[in-house]
Structure formats: structure tokens, C-alpha cells
Design an enzyme around this catalytic site. Structure first.
Site, short mmCIF file in Angstrom:
data_model
loop_
_atom_site.label_atom_id
_atom_site.label_comp_id
_atom_site.label_asym_id
_atom_site.label_seq_id
_atom_site.Cartn_x
_atom_site.Cartn_y
_atom_site.Cartn_z
N TYR A 64 6.59 8.11 13.91
CA TYR A 64 6.26 6.79 14.03
C TYR A 64 6.17 6.42 15.73
O TYR A 64 7.42 6.48 16.10
CB TYR A 64 7.31 5.70 13.42
CG TYR A 64 7.25 5.89 12.07
CD1 TYR A 64 6.29 6.73 11.11
CD2 TYR A 64 8.45 5.45 11.01
CE1 TYR A 64 6.26 6.76 9.67
CE2 TYR A 64 8.26 5.67 9.69
CZ TYR A 64 7.64 6.49 8.98
OH TYR A 64 7.34 6.54 7.85
N HIS A 131 8.70 15.25 5.85
CA HIS A 131 8.09 14.00 5.72
C HIS A 131 6.69 14.44 4.68
O HIS A 131 6.26 13.65 4.10
CB HIS A 131 7.53 13.61 7.06
CG HIS A 131 7.09 11.98 7.01
ND1 HIS A 131 6.92 11.43 8.33
CD2 HIS A 131 6.49 11.34 6.02
CE1 HIS A 131 6.47 10.16 7.98
NE2 HIS A 131 6.20 9.97 6.65
N SER A 208 6.39 1.77 0.73
CA SER A 208 5.18 0.82 0.15
C SER A 208 5.18 0.57 -1.13
O SER A 208 4.30 0.38 -1.63
CB SER A 208 3.84 1.70 0.54
OG SER A 208 3.68 2.03 1.81
N PRO A 209 6.59 -0.30 -1.45
CA PRO A 209 6.62 -0.74 -2.69
C PRO A 209 5.54 -2.24 -3.09
O PRO A 209 5.62 -2.61 -3.99
CB PRO A 209 8.30 -1.25 -2.78
CG PRO A 209 8.53 -1.42 -1.48
CD PRO A 209 7.84 -0.33 -0.49
N GLY A 211 2.64 -2.28 -1.92
CA GLY A 211 1.38 -1.80 -1.57
C GLY A 211 0.83 -2.20 -0.32
O GLY A 211 -0.42 -2.58 -0.34
N ARG A 212 1.50 -1.66 0.80
CA ARG A 212 1.28 -1.97 2.05
C ARG A 212 0.99 -3.21 2.50
O ARG A 212 0.09 -3.59 3.26
CB ARG A 212 0.01 -0.77 2.43
CG ARG A 212 0.27 0.42 1.99
CD ARG A 212 -0.84 1.79 2.61
NE ARG A 212 -0.47 3.04 2.36
CZ ARG A 212 0.38 3.68 3.19
NH1 ARG A 212 1.24 3.14 4.08
NH2 ARG A 212 0.69 5.06 2.61
N GLY A 213 1.71 -4.06 1.66
CA GLY A 213 1.71 -5.49 2.21
C GLY A 213 0.64 -6.33 1.20
O GLY A 213 0.58 -7.59 1.24
N PHE A 215 0.65 -6.72 -2.06
CA PHE A 215 1.28 -7.62 -3.02
C PHE A 215 2.19 -8.90 -2.43
O PHE A 215 2.61 -9.71 -2.89
CB PHE A 215 2.19 -7.10 -3.72
CG PHE A 215 1.37 -6.16 -4.92
CD1 PHE A 215 0.87 -6.78 -6.21
CD2 PHE A 215 1.42 -4.90 -4.65
CE1 PHE A 215 -0.15 -6.11 -6.92
CE2 PHE A 215 0.70 -3.91 -5.59
CZ PHE A 215 -0.05 -4.63 -6.66
N GLY A 218 -2.25 -10.56 -0.83
CA GLY A 218 -3.58 -10.22 -1.41
C GLY A 218 -4.69 -9.75 -0.45
O GLY A 218 -4.31 -9.27 0.70
#
Length: 344
Positions: A64, A131, A208-209, A211-213, A215, A218
Site C-alpha cells: 500500500y 498477501h 472489501s465487505p 464491495g469496494r464502496g 454498497f 451504488g
């Protein structure tokens, strides 16, 4: 919902003794991949707010930045904060000479660990993940070196990310694996078939719970991301798939409105309801979003609501893969047999 109104309980992650907050904080987006790096001052304030709220499981990686996120965490852990947190970092993705390479050879494992300890300015890493899996190196060889690092007191617990079920079992036979990190959310459910049922007393950390933002907001996410945000290259965010996937978001949003919570809280609550040894690590760069994510811990779902969500978000209802074809080694990877290994 303010963080202070929700108690963040603690769970045992895996069966080796590691205890963490039931929800963690993914720190990647503070420094890399989701647009330009954020202010160190603001991000340190966010990390301190998280720890003060009871979210003490912090997740970073040497890639990162590369490297800058670990340096940021090192600064944030000063002044007694280190003793309050469970710190996870990762190795395995190298960007030498502008070329991306996945490595798990022993010399690289050791060098990466030493470098992470230095950047984080700590003596021992709580949870050290591979990783991504080097498909050229038998997993027994990689874990063998990690086992030495445990014995030397440089890491406490070993984790894997994006490993296949067979790779996890082979690794666990060399040294107990404490946690497997995998992408798991309402639109990433492929892990449920084989990897999640791998019953070896291994905890699951869901990255990513949200969905990478997706949810959270949208399709508005795609409208607002910067040109250096790598999500624009992911298949699910491409125009040919986004319109379809937005319908999924809209249906989840309807349930959230019925429940009196946000869509992101509902999506996070769904992950929490998968079991007692699962820890999602949503990332954010804003305190208000962090507080909202903590509110997911107060959202209770009935079996009927879980079934409704899962029928909406079944695997065949999502268009596009998690990664594009150039990242084929990044998903649930296997390694060659130990008998094939010829040390350099």
C-alpha cells in the site's frame, strides 16, 4: 449512528490465541489505490478515533503506497497506541523495476518482514499474511520461513490471503494458520463453496465487505472516483456491468430502508451474521463513514432477511469478475508440490 453508542465486542480470531475487535479497519485507501493519498494528520486522527471507539484491529500491507501506509501506521502507533491494537500487515507483492511480481521464496519473506518492522517501527507484527500466493513456490517453503520468524519473535501469528482450500490445508500442516483474508461481501460470495468451510480452527477476515464502496453509494461511486482510482478498471464497475449491478444495490437499499439502517450497514451486518469467527475490515478515510460502519454492529437480521438478501445477491446475479484477467494469480491460488522445489 455515532461510534460511541455501539459497543465493539471482541472475538477470538482463529484458535491460536489472537483476540481482535469484531470489526477491523482497513487502511489501504488512506495511502493507495483509491485515489490520491490522504493527509497523514487526518488519517492518524481517524486511526486514533477508531482505536478509541474500540476498533483495534488495523490492517495494512507493504504494497500500500507502496510502503507509505506502513509508515503512516508507524506514526499513528506512537505514544502508547501500539499496546492497544492488533496490527496486521502483509508481504508477497513486489513492484521491483516497475514490474508487479508475486513472491513467496524464503529470502524475500524474511527481507519483507524486516522491512515492514522497520517502517512500522515495532519489534513484532501481530498477524503477518502472505498477501498473494506465489504459484511457483510450494506453500510449505513459504510457511517454513514464516515459522522461523514466529520462533524468532518477529511475528506472532501467520495468515494467508487469496489461497485455495488445498493451499490453506497444506500451509496449516507446517504451522497453524490463524486467519485467512478473503474478499467476502454481498457481491463476492465465491469463497462460500470451498474456502469458508475449511474447518481447521482458522478465523476469517473479510476484506472489501462493502464491495469496494459500492454498497455505500451504488453507481455514484463510479461517477465520483478519481482518474488514479484502480476501481475504474475492475470488471464490476465497467459500464457494461454497472447498470445491472446497480439494480442489485437498489434492492439491497430497499431492505435497508425497511430496516431503518443504511445500505452499507446492512451489507456489513450480513457479513457479521456469517459466524462468530469472522471479522470484516471495511476501510474508510472519513470519521463519519467509520461511525456509520460501527453502527452495523447494532443491525440484527432474521433468518428470513438473510435469505432475502442472499437471493438478491446470488453469484449469478452479479455481473463481472472480482479482478480482470491480468490478475489471474490473485484469486484462491494453488502452489506446486513440495517435491518440485529446488532452492536457488
Amino acid at each position: 449512528m455515532a461510534a460511541s453508542t455501539t459497543t465493539v465486542r471482541r472475538i477470538k480470531l482463529g484458535s491460536q490465541g489472537l483476540e481482535v475487535s469484531v470489526q477491523g479497519l482497513g487502511c489501504m485507501g488512506m495511502s493507495a489505490f483509491y485515489g490520491p493519498p490522504k493527509s497523514d494528520t487526518d488519517m492518524i486522527a481517524l486511526i486514533h478515533h477508531a482505536v478509541g471507539s474500540g476498533v483495534t484491529f488495523l490492517d495494512t500491507s507493504d504494497i500500500y503506497g507502496p510502503h507509505t501506509n506502513e509508515t503512516l501506521l508507524g506514526k499513528a502507533l506512537k505514544g502508547g497506541v501500539r499496546q492497544k491494537v492488533e496490527l496486521a500487515t502483509k508481504f508477497g507483492i513486489s513492484f521491483a523495476d516497475g514490474k508487479r511480481e508475486v513472491r513467496g521464496d524464503p529470502a524475500y519473506v524474511r527481507a519483507a518482514c524486516e522491512a515492514s518492522l522497520k517502517r512500522l517501527d515495532i519489534d513484532c507484527i501481530d498477524l503477518y499474511y502472505q498477501h498473494r500466493i506465489d504459484t511457483r513456490v510450494p506453500i510449505e517453503v513459504t510457511i517454513g520461513e514464516l515459522k522461523k520468524l514466529v520462533e524468532e519473535g518477529k511475528i506472532k501469528y501467520i495468515g494467508l490471503s487469496e489461497a485455495s482450500a488445498s493451499t490453506i490445508r497444506r500451509a496449516h500442516a507446517v504451522h497453524p494458520i490463524t486467519a485467512v483474508q478473503l474478499e467476502w461481501s454481498l457481491w463476492s460470495r465465491d469463497v462460500e463453496a470451498e474456502i469458508v468451510p475449511t474447518e481447521l480452527g482458522i478465523g476469517i477476515v473479510a476484506y472489501s465487505p462493502l464491495g469496494r464502496g459500492f454498497f455505500s453509494v451504488g453507481s455514484k461511486l463510479v461517477e465520483n472516483i478519481s482518474k488514479d482510482d484502480f476501481r475504474q478498471y475492475l470488471p464490476r464497475f465497467r459500464p457494461e456491468n454497472l447498470a445491472h449491478n446497480t439494480k442489485l444495490f437498489d434492492r439491497v437499499n430497499e431492505i435497508a430502508q425497511r430496516k431503518g439502517c443504511t445500505t452499507s450497514q446492512l451489507a456489513l451486518a450480513w457479513v457479521h451474521h456469517q459466524g462468530d469467527d469472522i471479522c470484516p475490515i471495511p476501510g474508510t478515510t472519513k470519521i463519519e463513514n467509520f461511525n456509520q460502519n460501527i453502527g452495523a454492529l447494532s443491525v440484527k437480521l432474521t433468518p428470513e432477511e438473510m435469505a432475502e438478501l442472499e437471493s438478491i445477491a446470488s453469484a449469478d446475479n452479479v455481473k463481472g469478475g472480482r479482478y480482470d484477467g491480468s490478475m489471474s494469480t490473485w484469486e484462491n491460488s494453488d502452489t506446486p508440490p513440495l517435491s518440485s522445489w529446488k532452492p536457488a
